[in-house]
Design an enzyme around this catalytic site. Sequence first.
Site, mmCIF file in Angstrom:
data_model
loop_
_atom_site.group_PDB
_atom_site.id
_atom_site.type_symbol
_atom_site.label_atom_id
_atom_site.label_comp_id
_atom_site.label_asym_id
_atom_site.label_seq_id
_atom_site.Cartn_x
_atom_site.Cartn_y
_atom_site.Cartn_z
ATOM 1 N N ASN A 153 0.809 -1.229 0.000
ATOM 2 C CA ASN A 153 0.000 0.000 0.000
ATOM 3 C C ASN A 153 0.835 1.269 0.000
ATOM 4 O O ASN A 153 0.327 2.353 0.261
ATOM 5 C CB ASN A 153 -0.949 0.002 1.210
ATOM 6 C CG ASN A 153 -0.198 0.013 2.535
ATOM 7 O OD1 ASN A 153 1.017 -0.147 2.581
ATOM 8 N ND2 ASN A 153 -0.924 0.200 3.623
ATOM 9 N N HIS A 154 2.114 1.167 -0.314
ATOM 10 C CA HIS A 154 2.968 2.353 -0.339
ATOM 11 C C HIS A 154 2.793 3.107 -1.656
ATOM 12 O O HIS A 154 2.564 2.494 -2.699
ATOM 13 C CB HIS A 154 4.428 1.957 -0.136
ATOM 14 C CG HIS A 154 4.674 1.379 1.229
ATOM 15 N ND1 HIS A 154 5.755 0.592 1.525
ATOM 16 C CD2 HIS A 154 3.963 1.472 2.384
ATOM 17 C CE1 HIS A 154 5.714 0.236 2.799
ATOM 18 N NE2 HIS A 154 4.623 0.755 3.333
ATOM 19 N N VAL A 179 3.464 7.198 -3.890
ATOM 20 C CA VAL A 179 3.811 8.618 -4.019
ATOM 21 C C VAL A 179 2.791 9.185 -4.979
ATOM 22 O O VAL A 179 2.551 8.606 -6.046
ATOM 23 C CB VAL A 179 5.236 8.837 -4.555
ATOM 24 C CG1 VAL A 179 5.545 10.332 -4.612
ATOM 25 C CG2 VAL A 179 6.284 8.118 -3.699
ATOM 26 N N GLU A 180 2.187 10.317 -4.621
ATOM 27 C CA GLU A 180 1.121 10.835 -5.478
ATOM 28 C C GLU A 180 1.080 12.361 -5.498
ATOM 29 O O GLU A 180 1.447 13.025 -4.522
ATOM 30 C CB GLU A 180 -0.238 10.277 -5.046
ATOM 31 C CG GLU A 180 -0.565 10.421 -3.581
ATOM 32 C CD GLU A 180 -1.721 9.523 -3.140
ATOM 33 O OE1 GLU A 180 -1.898 8.433 -3.722
ATOM 34 O OE2 GLU A 180 -2.440 9.918 -2.208
ATOM 35 N N HIS A 190 3.931 7.633 1.106
ATOM 36 C CA HIS A 190 3.689 6.664 2.188
ATOM 37 C C HIS A 190 4.644 5.497 1.993
ATOM 38 O O HIS A 190 4.587 4.799 0.985
ATOM 39 C CB HIS A 190 2.240 6.162 2.136
ATOM 40 C CG HIS A 190 1.951 5.051 3.112
ATOM 41 N ND1 HIS A 190 1.185 3.944 2.777
ATOM 42 C CD2 HIS A 190 2.326 4.869 4.398
ATOM 43 C CE1 HIS A 190 1.094 3.141 3.829
ATOM 44 N NE2 HIS A 190 1.788 3.672 4.824
ATOM 45 N N HIS A 193 -4.381 5.693 11.290
ATOM 46 C CA HIS A 193 -3.290 5.980 10.334
ATOM 47 C C HIS A 193 -3.810 5.994 8.902
ATOM 48 O O HIS A 193 -3.034 6.204 7.971
ATOM 49 C CB HIS A 193 -2.162 4.969 10.486
ATOM 50 C CG HIS A 193 -2.327 3.683 9.740
ATOM 51 N ND1 HIS A 193 -3.468 2.910 9.812
ATOM 52 C CD2 HIS A 193 -1.481 3.014 8.907
ATOM 53 C CE1 HIS A 193 -3.320 1.840 9.049
ATOM 54 N NE2 HIS A 193 -2.130 1.873 8.497
ATOM 55 N N GLY A 194 -5.101 5.764 8.715
ATOM 56 C CA GLY A 194 -5.687 5.781 7.387
ATOM 57 C C GLY A 194 -7.130 5.340 7.467
ATOM 58 O O GLY A 194 -7.759 5.413 8.529
ATOM 59 N N GLY A 249 -8.081 2.183 6.737
ATOM 60 C CA GLY A 249 -8.114 0.802 7.223
ATOM 61 C C GLY A 249 -8.795 -0.115 6.212
ATOM 62 O O GLY A 249 -9.731 0.279 5.517
#
Length: 465
Positions: free
Chosen positions: A224-225, A227-228, A254, A392-393, A395
């Site tokens: 789930n990492h 860059v955007e 992330h 943290h998100g 989920g």
Amino acid sequence: MAKLRLRGKDLIDIGYPQNKSISIAMEIMLRHYKRETKPRALAILKEVLDDPAKFKGNGIFGKISEALLEAKKTESRQLNNTRASFTIFGENEIGASAKEQLFTALKLPVSKAGALMPDGHSGYGLPIGGVLATENAVIPYGVGVDIGCRMCLSIFDINPSFIEGHKDKYVGILETHTKFGTNEVHKSRGDHEIFERDAFREIPLLKKLKNKAYQQLGSSGGGNHFVEFGIVEVLGDDNEFKVPPGKYVGVLSHSGSRGLGANVAKEYTYLATKQTPLPKMAQHLAWLDLDSHDGQEYWIAMNLAGDYASACHHDIHRRIAKALGERPLAMVENHHNFAWKEIVNGQELIVHRKGATPAQKNVLGIIPGSMTAPGYIVKGKGNPLSLNSASHGAGRQMSRTDAKRSVTQSELKKVLKDHGVTLLGAGLDEAPMAYKDIKKVMAHQTELVDVVGTFLPKIVRMDRG
């Protein structure tokens, strides 16, 4: 030269007590001195035996020293009958398995308090979204495999319309200046002062991992990492990052500590399970005593991995800023897989946040949604019931396997088109439908954070798998 051959009797003959110091000494010598002659190896071990205090804290011989000085007997640990105090936020949004994992963790003899965030779901050891405060003990799987996994947001004074108007440029920047997974690395390597840290020389495991960490600097993991590029909206004049209200271009990343953190987690989890064996249901919650050699070593390695994760993000954002020809107006960042020494109810404890954002009073953090849902820049309220934490998100609401089975490529393409998002890479396991509704998650933590800004993804780069 032949491989070193040692027997327990050899160590007993030179005076070693018949306890675990023998097995520890043999393991260490075979790992670090496997090509040494037997007489020389025994001479080294005799030197440690004669003055173990001299070797306390030593990167190689510290464990032998500790065993000789303390001669502890490792016994199976039992869980308490009752749980430490806890609070669950958004309980109806969280599956039973995640709650059970928290309840097990709360019965550890070292546990003092816990909490579960509204994005909670099951993991290994602590659930994702789990927060646990322990006394003088650190749980490697309470931190997580991806030590220092974190968020980082750069805000640029660029009109957001440029993302759509110059899409090819922005796509090209992500394609060229971001690297993902185990195989992609930058041709032009960055550098960072972190590689001068003593820990890379003094801790044998870190010494072995240094070159790989250097190669992976500025890259992101799989899963789930991301860059955007997206649209940042800053809300209100009174914000800690000193950016006027309005809309801007943002870069959000992330990722964590790459192979460095994964190997640290693997090694010290193994050591923890040997030192604090637990019942099967709790075996991933084995801890290291912070007074022990391994506990101190893990603490140093964990902090190094966290700082390395930060260095990776800064390298990513530096490369993208250079490609844009702009300096960021502000940067907001936070860990969400880590452990900190914090004061809880007047006592210094180790607060593990596994997939949870630090939310002390007025502390900034980022809570992302999915690749089509907004993320939030938040300011902590310092709620003691959550141990100063937030989600943290969004989920996961589907496992990776379930998402691959139930989501089709055509469904993913449609939802991306409907939200005007361009996706580079990623598999079906990261489809937006696999995640909870971030707006519902945020509604369950109004006691924990204030929203001071939003981030809407527009061009998303992830691992191609």
